[in-house]
Design a protein around this motif. Sequence first.
Motif, PDB file in Angstrom:
ATOM      1  N   VAL A 192      48.742  29.945  40.874  1.00  0.00           N
ATOM      2  CA  VAL A 192      48.029  30.177  39.615  1.00  0.00           C
ATOM      3  C   VAL A 192      46.914  31.214  39.804  1.00  0.00           C
ATOM      4  CG1 VAL A 192      46.569  29.101  37.865  1.00  0.00           C
ATOM      5  CG2 VAL A 192      48.589  27.896  38.716  1.00  0.00           C
ATOM      6  N   LEU A 193      46.121  31.036  40.847  1.00  0.00           N
ATOM      7  CA  LEU A 193      45.033  31.988  41.075  1.00  0.00           C
ATOM      8  C   LEU A 193      45.567  33.363  41.462  1.00  0.00           C
ATOM      9  CD1 LEU A 193      42.582  29.667  43.035  1.00  0.00           C
ATOM     10  CD2 LEU A 193      42.389  30.411  40.662  1.00  0.00           C
ATOM     11  N   GLY A 196      46.504  35.198  38.360  1.00  0.00           N
ATOM     12  CA  GLY A 196      45.355  35.764  37.654  1.00  0.00           C
ATOM     13  C   GLY A 196      44.862  37.057  38.292  1.00  0.00           C
ATOM     14  N   VAL A 199      47.264  39.996  37.613  1.00  0.00           N
ATOM     15  CA  VAL A 199      47.066  40.646  36.311  1.00  0.00           C
ATOM     16  C   VAL A 199      45.883  41.612  36.376  1.00  0.00           C
ATOM     17  CG1 VAL A 199      46.466  40.251  33.900  1.00  0.00           C
ATOM     18  CG2 VAL A 199      48.124  38.756  35.034  1.00  0.00           C
ATOM     19  N   LEU A 200      44.783  41.187  37.012  1.00  0.00           N
ATOM     20  CA  LEU A 200      43.628  42.084  37.159  1.00  0.00           C
ATOM     21  C   LEU A 200      43.997  43.335  37.937  1.00  0.00           C
ATOM     22  CD1 LEU A 200      40.700  39.599  37.965  1.00  0.00           C
ATOM     23  CD2 LEU A 200      41.120  40.834  35.829  1.00  0.00           C
ATOM     24  N   LEU A 221      35.591  35.591  39.582  1.00  0.00           N
ATOM     25  CA  LEU A 221      36.422  34.776  38.695  1.00  0.00           C
ATOM     26  C   LEU A 221      37.215  33.734  39.473  1.00  0.00           C
ATOM     27  CD1 LEU A 221      37.724  37.463  36.166  1.00  0.00           C
ATOM     28  CD2 LEU A 221      35.898  35.786  35.843  1.00  0.00           C
ATOM     29  N   VAL A 222      37.795  34.139  40.601  1.00  0.00           N
ATOM     30  CA  VAL A 222      38.589  33.197  41.392  1.00  0.00           C
ATOM     31  C   VAL A 222      37.709  32.069  41.916  1.00  0.00           C
ATOM     32  CG1 VAL A 222      39.838  32.955  43.567  1.00  0.00           C
ATOM     33  CG2 VAL A 222      40.413  34.809  42.014  1.00  0.00           C
ATOM     34  N   VAL A 225      36.675  29.682  38.958  1.00  0.00           N
ATOM     35  CA  VAL A 225      37.794  28.833  38.528  1.00  0.00           C
ATOM     36  C   VAL A 225      38.097  27.772  39.571  1.00  0.00           C
ATOM     37  CG1 VAL A 225      40.252  28.847  37.987  1.00  0.00           C
ATOM     38  CG2 VAL A 225      38.760  30.610  37.033  1.00  0.00           C
TER      39      VAL A 225
END
Length: 464
Positions: A192-193, A196, A199-200, A221-222, A225
Amino acid sequence: MRHMRQLSSFDARGLARRAVAAALRPLRRRGTGTVTLPEAAETGRERLRDLAALLCELGSELLRAGERTVEVERVIHDVAARYGMRARSFVVPTGLFVRVGGGPDGRGGELDFTPVEGPDLRLDQVEALQSLVERMRAEALPFEAVRAALRAGREQPERFSPAATFFGYVLLTVGLGVMRHATVAAVIGYAVLGAGVGVLRLFGDRLPAGRTALPVVAAALVTAVSLRWAGPVLHEAPALLYVPPLIAFLPGAALTLGAIELATGAALSGIARLAGAFNILLLLALGILVGTQLLPARPVGEPPSAALGAWTPWAGVLLLGFGFLLYYSAPQRVAGWLLAALLTERLVQSSAAQLAGATFGAFAAGVLPPMAGWIERRTHTPDQVVFLPCFWLLVPGAVGLTSVSEFIVGGGSAGGLAGLVGTVITVVAIALGVLVGAGLQRRPRLRLGEPAPAELKGGSERES
């Protein structure tokens, strides 16, 4: 007597003119016409300038491919010798000077400079560049053909779609994660991470202005989260989750190459690489620090689930291999050799670590250069295509990021300091091992007028 002196003077001038004409005769243009001596001299200087500019451009691309500065200097020397010229160079990771022609003392000739700009090359671009270098070592290719090949390599589109590249990044994240800590919940968190951050990366790489801030943003962000949701929900320690998704930013290769440069006497290059790598680690650690303060952390609660079996590190190696194939656009024909090299490196490293400790396991990285050279000789796959991915199995960048982040977030804790010392020892051990392995297959430099080696001639014929 006066007439005799005049005749002697005329003879001396005539001899001088004949000597200059003989020296410039190789520089005359081909064809039925002739050129005057000033035109021939200008043609020779123009050829030297063109060759110096071409060698600078070639060296710049090699540096973007992650080549060591010593090897870049060797390539420049060999290619210039193939064109019948002497070349001297000064190479650092951010730019290079090349002087072509002149005497053995380095005086005279033509000098050019080129900065190293742009992102690192993908694996398919590295393969095309190294194939071109082998052809140039074998024969004097026309300048325009070389420039066209370099331009085609830079403009070469990615082999896979954005969706496949994104999936490759997820595989890289999961592969690195399960090699460090493998549970079912952790694998879900890595995926999941990693998605993310993938995408960045897809959007950030297309915005040159945002490349500098991207490591900080991604790390923040990581971390946030992981602390707020992923860790508590998955019942995993957040510190184990937020390093693997940052795999594309980890400067493991730069750390090791910097140590190798220092060990070989290239102090400026080594310091530059190490400074750049440490700067990236600081940016990532800064992002982790911001992430810890961005959102309040929640307690993990239940203990983590049981670890998976001993097979998970080997599965992680395979996932890393397929991730490299997709994310870094590795040629499909090298897939089997790349996976075999990664598995061999893992086997040697783990066996050496069990035999004499982790430091000796890092030193066992010396198997990389001979193994990559063996694959190159049998498949004509450039050794850099195999060599660069194998660096990730040693993960000095991941260890270094963990140590730096613990040191900063923990306010200079003893554990973080010990981790930093351990990272330095690991990097030095890897560098020494690679140096020993590279010394076993050192390629001799070409000399002026020397015919191309048989293996290079064969490679040139195959390429053509």
